[in-house]
Write an enzyme that holds these catalytic residues in place. Sequence first.
Site, PDB file in Angstrom:
ATOM      1  N   GLU A 148       0.911  -0.941   0.086  1.00 44.72           N
ATOM      2  CA  GLU A 148      -0.065  -0.037   0.008  1.00 44.72           C
ATOM      3  C   GLU A 148       0.995   0.980  -0.071  1.00 44.72           C
ATOM      4  OE1 GLU A 148      -2.525  -0.324   3.624  1.00 44.72           O
ATOM      5  OE2 GLU A 148      -2.921  -2.149   3.330  1.00 44.72           O
ATOM      6  N   LYS A 157       2.373   4.596   1.665  1.00 39.28           N
ATOM      7  CA  LYS A 157       2.392   4.953   3.097  1.00 39.28           C
ATOM      8  C   LYS A 157       2.013   6.334   2.892  1.00 39.28           C
ATOM      9  CE  LYS A 157       5.415   5.245   7.115  1.00 39.28           C
ATOM     10  NZ  LYS A 157       4.603   6.322   7.633  1.00 39.28           N
ATOM     11  N   ASP A 175       1.116  10.081   4.023  1.00 43.14           N
ATOM     12  CA  ASP A 175       2.056  11.188   4.997  1.00 43.14           C
ATOM     13  C   ASP A 175       0.937  11.898   5.599  1.00 43.14           C
ATOM     14  OD1 ASP A 175       3.941  11.964   6.323  1.00 43.14           O
ATOM     15  OD2 ASP A 175       5.148  12.778   4.594  1.00 43.14           O
ATOM     16  N   TYR A 185      -6.995   1.943   5.807  1.00 41.19           N
ATOM     17  CA  TYR A 185      -6.037   0.835   5.796  1.00 41.19           C
ATOM     18  C   TYR A 185      -6.034  -0.002   6.425  1.00 41.19           C
ATOM     19  CZ  TYR A 185      -2.897   4.235   8.468  1.00 41.19           C
ATOM     20  OH  TYR A 185      -2.540   4.963   9.493  1.00 41.19           O
ATOM     21  N   LYS A 236      10.358   2.774   3.205  1.00 41.08           N
ATOM     22  CA  LYS A 236      10.498   4.422   2.926  1.00 41.08           C
ATOM     23  C   LYS A 236      11.037   4.843   1.634  1.00 41.08           C
ATOM     24  CE  LYS A 236       9.752   7.095   6.114  1.00 41.08           C
ATOM     25  NZ  LYS A 236       9.977   7.212   7.583  1.00 41.08           N
ATOM     26  N   CYS A 259      25.669  46.952  -6.571  1.00 39.30           N
ATOM     27  CA  CYS A 259      25.354  45.962  -7.357  1.00 39.30           C
ATOM     28  C   CYS A 259      26.800  45.179  -7.608  1.00 39.30           C
ATOM     29  CB  CYS A 259      24.823  46.368  -8.923  1.00 39.30           C
ATOM     30  SG  CYS A 259      24.834  44.850 -10.085  1.00 39.30           S
ATOM     31  N   CYS A 283      27.874  45.847 -11.609  1.00 33.65           N
ATOM     32  CA  CYS A 283      28.088  47.046 -11.971  1.00 33.65           C
ATOM     33  C   CYS A 283      28.593  48.223 -11.082  1.00 33.65           C
ATOM     34  CB  CYS A 283      27.164  47.837 -12.932  1.00 33.65           C
ATOM     35  SG  CYS A 283      25.739  48.158 -12.081  1.00 33.65           S
ATOM     36  N   CYS A 320      18.985  45.944  -9.075  1.00 38.36           N
ATOM     37  CA  CYS A 320      20.244  46.962  -9.567  1.00 38.36           C
ATOM     38  C   CYS A 320      19.069  47.946 -11.015  1.00 38.36           C
ATOM     39  CB  CYS A 320      21.104  46.068 -10.191  1.00 38.36           C
ATOM     40  SG  CYS A 320      21.948  47.449 -11.230  1.00 38.36           S
ATOM     41  N   CYS A 370      23.600  48.182 -16.860  1.00 39.19           N
ATOM     42  CA  CYS A 370      24.433  47.077 -16.094  1.00 39.19           C
ATOM     43  C   CYS A 370      24.828  45.944 -16.966  1.00 39.19           C
ATOM     44  CB  CYS A 370      23.475  46.777 -14.984  1.00 39.19           C
ATOM     45  SG  CYS A 370      24.487  45.404 -13.837  1.00 39.19           S
TER      46      CYS A 370
HETATM   47  S1  IVH Z   1      -0.732   0.450   8.626  1.00 40.19           S
HETATM   48  C1  IVH Z   1      -0.125  -1.855  12.789  1.00 40.19           C
HETATM   49  N1  IVH Z   1      -0.974   1.105   6.403  1.00 40.19           N
HETATM   50  O1  IVH Z   1       2.358   5.145   9.037  1.00 40.19           O
HETATM   51  C2  IVH Z   1       0.004  -1.085  11.589  1.00 40.19           C
HETATM   52  N2  IVH Z   1       0.036   2.560   8.179  1.00 40.19           N
HETATM   53  O2  IVH Z   1       4.856   5.077  10.472  1.00 40.19           O
HETATM   54  C3  IVH Z   1      -0.602   0.396  11.431  1.00 40.19           C
HETATM   55  N3  IVH Z   1       0.438   4.893   7.580  1.00 40.19           N
HETATM   56  O3  IVH Z   1       0.922   4.725  12.276  1.00 40.19           O
HETATM   57  C4  IVH Z   1      -0.634   0.911  10.461  1.00 40.19           C
HETATM   58  N4  IVH Z   1       0.008   4.620   5.604  1.00 40.19           N
HETATM   59  O4  IVH Z   1      -0.409   6.413  10.955  1.00 40.19           O
HETATM   60  C5  IVH Z   1      -0.488   1.427   7.770  1.00 40.19           C
HETATM   61  N5  IVH Z   1      -1.113   2.181   4.371  1.00 40.19           N
HETATM   62  C6  IVH Z   1      -0.920   2.237   5.439  1.00 40.19           C
HETATM   63  C7  IVH Z   1      -0.196   3.379   6.071  1.00 40.19           C
HETATM   64  C8  IVH Z   1       0.051   3.726   7.867  1.00 40.19           C
HETATM   65  C9  IVH Z   1       0.413   5.412   6.554  1.00 40.19           C
HETATM   66  C10 IVH Z   1       0.988   5.309   9.055  1.00 40.19           C
HETATM   67  C11 IVH Z   1       0.220   5.329  10.168  1.00 40.19           C
HETATM   68  C12 IVH Z   1       1.358   4.617  10.888  1.00 40.19           C
HETATM   69  C13 IVH Z   1       2.306   5.206  10.452  1.00 40.19           C
HETATM   70  C14 IVH Z   1       3.796   4.438  10.787  1.00 40.19           C
END
Ligand code: IVH
Length: 694
Positions: free
Chosen positions: A119, A121, A123, A248, A336, A436, A439, A454, A459
Site C-alpha cells: 500500500e 504510505k 503522509d 487502511y 521508505k 550591484c 556594475c 540594480c 548594467c
Molecule cells: S498500517 C499496525 N498502513 O504510518 C499497522 N499505516 O509510520 C499500523 N500509515 O502509524 C499501520 N499509511 O499512521 C498502515 N497504508 C498504511 C499507512 C500507514 C500511512 C501511517 C500510520 C502509521 C505510520 C507508521
Amino acid sequence: MADSELESPERRIKALSAEIQRHNAAYYQNDRPEVSDAEYDGLLRELRALEEQHPEFQRPESPTQRVGAPVVGTGFATAPHKTPMLSLDNAMDADELRAFDQRIRRMLGRDDPLDYVAEPKLDGSGVELVYRDGRFSHGLTRGDGRVGEDVSANLREIPSIPERLSHPGNPPPEFLSVRGEVVLPLEAFQNLNAGRRTRQEAFQKLNAGRRAPGLEPFANPRNAAAGSLRQIHDIDHNRLRSLEFRAYALAEGAPPGSTTQWENLEALGNWGFLVSPECRTCRGLESVMDFYEELLAGRSALDVEIDGAVIKVNRLDLQDSLGSLSRSPRWAIAYKFPPEQARTRVEEIDVQVGRTGALTPVAKLEPVRVGGVTVSNATLHNQDEINRKDIRIGDTVVIQRAGDVIPQIVRVLLKEREERLQAGHRLKPYSLPEACPICGGSTIRLDGESVTRCPNLDCPAQLKNNLRHLAGRGALDVDGLGEKIVDQLVESGLVGRLSDLFALEVEALQGLERMGEKSAANLVASLASARETSLPRFLIAMGIPHVGSTMAELLAGEFGDLDPLMAASAGEIEKIEGVGTVIAESVVRFFGDDGNTDEVNRLRALGVRWAPAQPVKIDSSGALAGLSFVLTGTLSSPRPDFKRRIEAAGGKVLGSLSQKTRFLVAGENPGSKLQKAQRLGVEVLDEAGLEALF
Ligand code: IVH
C-alpha cells in the site's frame, strides 16, 4: 557524530532518548517538527542499536518502546484505544526489506514466497474511527498509541468519513475500529498556504512588519493535516472539509468470512470508505519491489503526499502468529522512499543579477546527496526569505528537494550555530549588497516589493542575460552565441545594447579571444538567419516580464502584428482568454518605455522581421466548436500549427489549465500540466486522440 563517540553508551542513550522525546512533542503535540523524518529515523536507529548492544541501559519508557507522545493539556478529551495504535518498523533500502521477508518466513517456517498487500504510505495523521451498529461513534488521534485525543467533532466534518456505513448485503459487525490516515490533498495544501501568506502580508502591513505566528505557512501537508484536525478554537470549517480520510486497516471487527488484509480493504471500500487505489496484492518479495518502484515513479502524479510503501502479510492468521513488538507489528514494514532532505553547511551566499536587474541570493552549499542527486546550490529568493529563516553564512541547514523543484533551505540548525559561535566563529545576519555585484551601482528595493534590484539599465549583468535570453532556442535561436562569447561581446564594448548584435561584422568579431575568421563568419551568418523569425519568437526574445511561449502565441494570434499590440491598452489585451491583468499590464508597461520601443525599432531597422500571423477565424460550426484545449509536452509539429488547426475547427487554445478546460493534449515529456490535469479531472488526449476529434 564525533561527540557520540566520546560519550559513554549510557549517557548517549540518555541524551538520545531526551532528544527524541523533544522531537516527539514538537511533532505530535505542536505539529511543528524541528527535524526531517530522515534525521528523526537516524536518531531512533542509533538509540535502538545502542540499546541492543547494552540492554542493561534500556528503560521501559525509552522512545524505542513507545509510539508518539502522551496527550496532556491539549484541550481535547482523551480516550483509550481498544487495541493499541502501533507504529511501523522502517526498511530504508532493499536489503532491509529482504531481511524483513527472510525474518518472517523463518519465523513461519516457510520457504515459498509469501503473499503481501502493498500500500502507499500516506503522509498524514493516523486516526482511529469507531463505528457501532454501522454508525460513527467517535474518533481518536493516535496519541501515545494507547490513549488518544477525541477529535470526533472535527472528524464529522470530513466528507470522506461516512456517518453511516453502506452495506449492500454485507452488514458491518456491531463494533468496528477502522484505522486510517487523515491527509490534506496537495492542491488544498497549496491553497491553504497561499491564503496564509496573503493574510500574513496583510497583517504585516497593519502591524509594522510584525509576523503573526498563527499565519505562518505549514511546512508540509502532514503538519497541515494534523494542525487542521486538532483545531480547537475558532474552527475553520473549510479547512476541515478539505481533509480526506483514507482507510487502511481494521483493528476490531473483521467482516464475516474475511481471512486476509485484502478482503478487509475490500470490505472498507464497500462500506463507503476511501481506500488508496494503488493498493495491490503481491506474491513474494520481487513483486513487492516492483510495486515500490512503480509507486516511487508515479509519486509526483498523486494528489496526496506519500513517503513510501507499507508492506503487510496478507493472511490474518499469519499476522496473528507473527504478533507484535511493543512499538510495531512483526507482520508489516514501511519501505521508505529515499529522503529528500539532508543537512549541510552554507559556505557562501552568491548574488546573481537577472535580466530585469533583480538580485537573487543563492546559497553555495557543501555538496550533499538528497533524493538521489548531489546538491550544491539552493535558492534563497530574496531578503525577506533570508530574514524569515535567519540564514547566515557558516550555518548548518536542512535542505529539501521535493519532486523536481529547485532545492530550498528548510531551516537553520540553531544548536550548530550556537556551537560555532562559541568556538569563536562570526556568523552575522546576512543582507543583500547595497552595491550591484556586477556594475557597482546602488541597489534599490521599492516599497511593497520583495525584490532588491540594480536599477541600472546599462548594467552588464542585465545586458548579458538579455542577450543570452534573446539567443535562446525558444527566442531568436542564434547558433554559436554561447555564454563566453556573450561575456566577451559585452566586456569588450562591442555590444552595448541588444540591437548592436545585429550590426556585428566579421572583422570586429575576429578581435575576440579564440574567435578565428571562420567562427566569426559563422556567427555573422547565424545572426543573419536569426533575423528571419516569427512574431511570437520576437516577443519572447524581447524578454517582456511574464511573457513566455504560450503567452507570446496568444498575443500574436490575437493582434497579428507588432504595431497593433504596441498600441493596445491593458484592457484590450486582457480581453484575450487566458491573459490576466498582471500580464496585460506588464506588456503595456514594457512598450510604454521609450528605451524598449527604441530597441524594437532599431532591431527592425537592422533587418529583424517576421511574417504577420494570420488572425484566426473561428469556425463556430466546426467539429471542435465550444471545446477548450491546453497543449503540453513535445508534439510532432510545432504547437502554433496545432493551435491554428484547433482554432480553425472552432476550438479554443488556452495557456493554463483550469477545471473548465475540456482537454489537455499531452505530447512527449508532458511535465507538471499532466499532473495538474489529472488532479483537476481534465480529460487527457494524446495526439492520436486529438486527430480523432478532428
Ligand atoms: S498500517 C499496525 N498502513 O504510518 C499497522 N499505516 O509510520 C499500523 N500509515 O502509524 C499501520 N499509511 O499512521 C498502515 N497504508 C498504511 C499507512 C500507514 C500511512 C501511517 C500510520 C502509521 C505510520 C507508521
